[in-house]
Scaffold this motif. Structure first.
Motif, short mmCIF file in Angstrom:
data_model
loop_
_atom_site.label_atom_id
_atom_site.label_comp_id
_atom_site.label_asym_id
_atom_site.label_seq_id
_atom_site.Cartn_x
_atom_site.Cartn_y
_atom_site.Cartn_z
N UNK A 54 0.83 -1.21 0.00
CA UNK A 54 0.00 0.00 0.00
C UNK A 54 0.86 1.26 0.00
N UNK A 55 1.95 1.22 0.75
CA UNK A 55 2.86 2.36 0.81
C UNK A 55 3.49 2.61 -0.56
N UNK A 67 -0.96 10.47 0.87
CA UNK A 67 -1.93 10.15 1.91
C UNK A 67 -2.76 8.91 1.55
N UNK A 68 -3.15 8.14 2.56
CA UNK A 68 -4.03 6.99 2.32
C UNK A 68 -5.44 7.47 1.97
N UNK A 69 -6.11 6.73 1.10
CA UNK A 69 -7.48 7.05 0.76
C UNK A 69 -8.40 6.15 1.57
N UNK A 70 -9.62 5.99 1.14
CA UNK A 70 -10.58 5.21 1.91
C UNK A 70 -10.16 3.74 1.99
N UNK A 71 -10.50 3.09 3.07
CA UNK A 71 -10.18 1.67 3.26
C UNK A 71 -10.09 1.35 4.74
N UNK A 98 -4.42 9.15 10.65
CA UNK A 98 -4.02 10.18 11.61
C UNK A 98 -2.50 10.27 11.71
N UNK A 99 -1.82 9.13 11.72
CA UNK A 99 -0.36 9.15 11.79
C UNK A 99 0.24 9.84 10.57
N UNK A 100 -0.38 9.66 9.41
CA UNK A 100 0.10 10.33 8.20
C UNK A 100 -0.09 11.84 8.32
N UNK A 101 -1.22 12.26 8.88
CA UNK A 101 -1.46 13.70 9.07
C UNK A 101 -0.40 14.31 9.98
N UNK A 102 -0.10 13.62 11.08
CA UNK A 102 0.89 14.12 12.03
C UNK A 102 2.28 14.15 11.40
N UNK A 121 1.49 18.20 -1.78
CA UNK A 121 0.69 19.16 -2.55
C UNK A 121 -0.52 19.61 -1.75
N UNK A 122 -0.83 20.88 -1.86
CA UNK A 122 -1.95 21.44 -1.09
C UNK A 122 -3.25 20.73 -1.38
N UNK A 123 -3.48 20.38 -2.65
CA UNK A 123 -4.73 19.71 -3.01
C UNK A 123 -4.83 18.35 -2.33
N UNK A 124 -3.73 17.61 -2.28
CA UNK A 124 -3.75 16.30 -1.64
C UNK A 124 -3.95 16.43 -0.13
N UNK A 125 -3.31 17.44 0.46
CA UNK A 125 -3.46 17.67 1.90
C UNK A 125 -4.89 18.03 2.25
N UNK A 126 -5.48 18.93 1.47
CA UNK A 126 -6.86 19.34 1.72
C UNK A 126 -7.83 18.17 1.55
N UNK A 127 -7.60 17.34 0.52
CA UNK A 127 -8.47 16.19 0.29
C UNK A 127 -8.37 15.19 1.43
N UNK A 128 -7.16 15.02 1.95
CA UNK A 128 -6.97 14.09 3.07
C UNK A 128 -7.71 14.60 4.31
N UNK A 129 -7.59 15.88 4.59
CA UNK A 129 -8.27 16.44 5.76
C UNK A 129 -9.78 16.30 5.63
#
Length: 284
Positions: A54-55, A67-71, A98-102, A121-129
């Motif tokens: 997955x990584x 960032x990880x997506x749904x699952x 959560x660990x990825x966010x931190x 990327x800002x778009x990926x960060x915003x989508x993850x949040x």
């Protein structure tokens, strides 16, 4: 496209080690228990392989998005003998979102300039949040089951374990893939408190004292029948068999007894083992 497995990728690089806390099933919420029950029969090796693949898939995306997506969150299962001698199952949720966010927040504080936008990327960060549930994030952040370290194992982690603790050596193809050492959480807390008491008198200026204070506060978040696991990760192939737990303990004992020569000898052994590994972080 063929799946990329451990044989194709070799060791994880950079070296990453983990300190995990496993708890019995009843320690988790009803929703978490459902996730655990779906995965409790899966072999640990398979779980590690799934996480590794997955990584890699996240890294190899055409659009940069780490960032990880749904699952469903992965769960590690540990078989550990209890006080009554009966082996029971304990569980450690990966809590990857959560660990990825931190980790992203930490990276953003240490790296400046355009490189941050490339890696995060800002778009990926915003989508993850947007994918995260605020209540779940707050609960998980308050009680993370996993800590990680790159380019070596923190010396404070070695305080928690002894050389006679339950040790599992994972080998493959003539290499040590990892070494996992486990101990009951109440024993780890007692060991850390004993080390803190010695350091507070003999060497209050050491950073190790602050590290142990933080670790004790973290471990006290969990049930007293939980289990701590130190997972060396691929760095085990460079250091195992490893005498670091004994060297750290002897160093602290020497400091408490005023034996500066013995303390220095313990540190030299630790330094000769771990400084070359940590220097790899700055190598090209």
């Amino acid at each position: 496209m063929a799946a990329i497995g451990p044989a194709a990728t070799g060791h994880t690089f950079p070296y990453v080690s983990f300190l995990r806390v496993f708890e019995p099933l009843e320690a988790f919420s009803d929703a978490q228990q459902l996730v655990i029950l779906e995965q409790r029969s899966r072999d640990r090796k398979d779980t590690e392989g799934i996480e590794r693949n997955n990584s890699l898939q996240r890294i190899l995306r055409q659009v940069s998005d780490p960032f990880p997506h749904h699952g469903a969150d992965l769960v590690r299962v540990l078989h550990f003998p209890g006080a009554n001698g009966v082996t029971a199952q304990y569980y450690c949720p990966n809590q990857l979102a959560v660990r990825t966010s931190l980790a992203a927040e930490s990276l953003g504080q240490t790296i400046r300039g355009p490189l941050v936008d490339v890696l995060l990327p800002e778009a990926a960060t915003d989508a993850h949040q947007a994918r995260l549930d605020p209540e779940t994030v707050a609960e998980t952040t308050a009680k993370l089951h996993t800590r990680s370290a790159t380019w070596g194992v923190p010396f404070s982690w070695f305080v928690l374990i002894h050389e006679d603790d339950l040790t599992e050596v994972i080998e493959d193809g003539g290499k040590v893939r990892t070494v996992r050492v486990t101990a009951a959480v109440h024993e780890c807390i007692e060991r850390a408190k004993h080390a803190m008491a010695s350091l507070a008198i003999a060497a209050p200026e050491l950073d190790l004292l602050d590290d142990l204070t933080d670790i004790i506060e973290w471990l006290q978040l969990f049930r007293l029948d939980a289990v701590v696991e130190l997972d060396y990760g691929p760095v085990a192939d460079l250091v195992f068999p490893d005498e670091s737990p004994m060297d750290v303990r002897m160093g602290i004992e020497c400091l408490s007894e005023g034996d500066m020569t013995g303390a220095a000898a313990s540190y030299r052994r630790l330094a000769s083992r771990w400084i070359p590994i940590r220097q790899l972080a700055r190598a090209n």
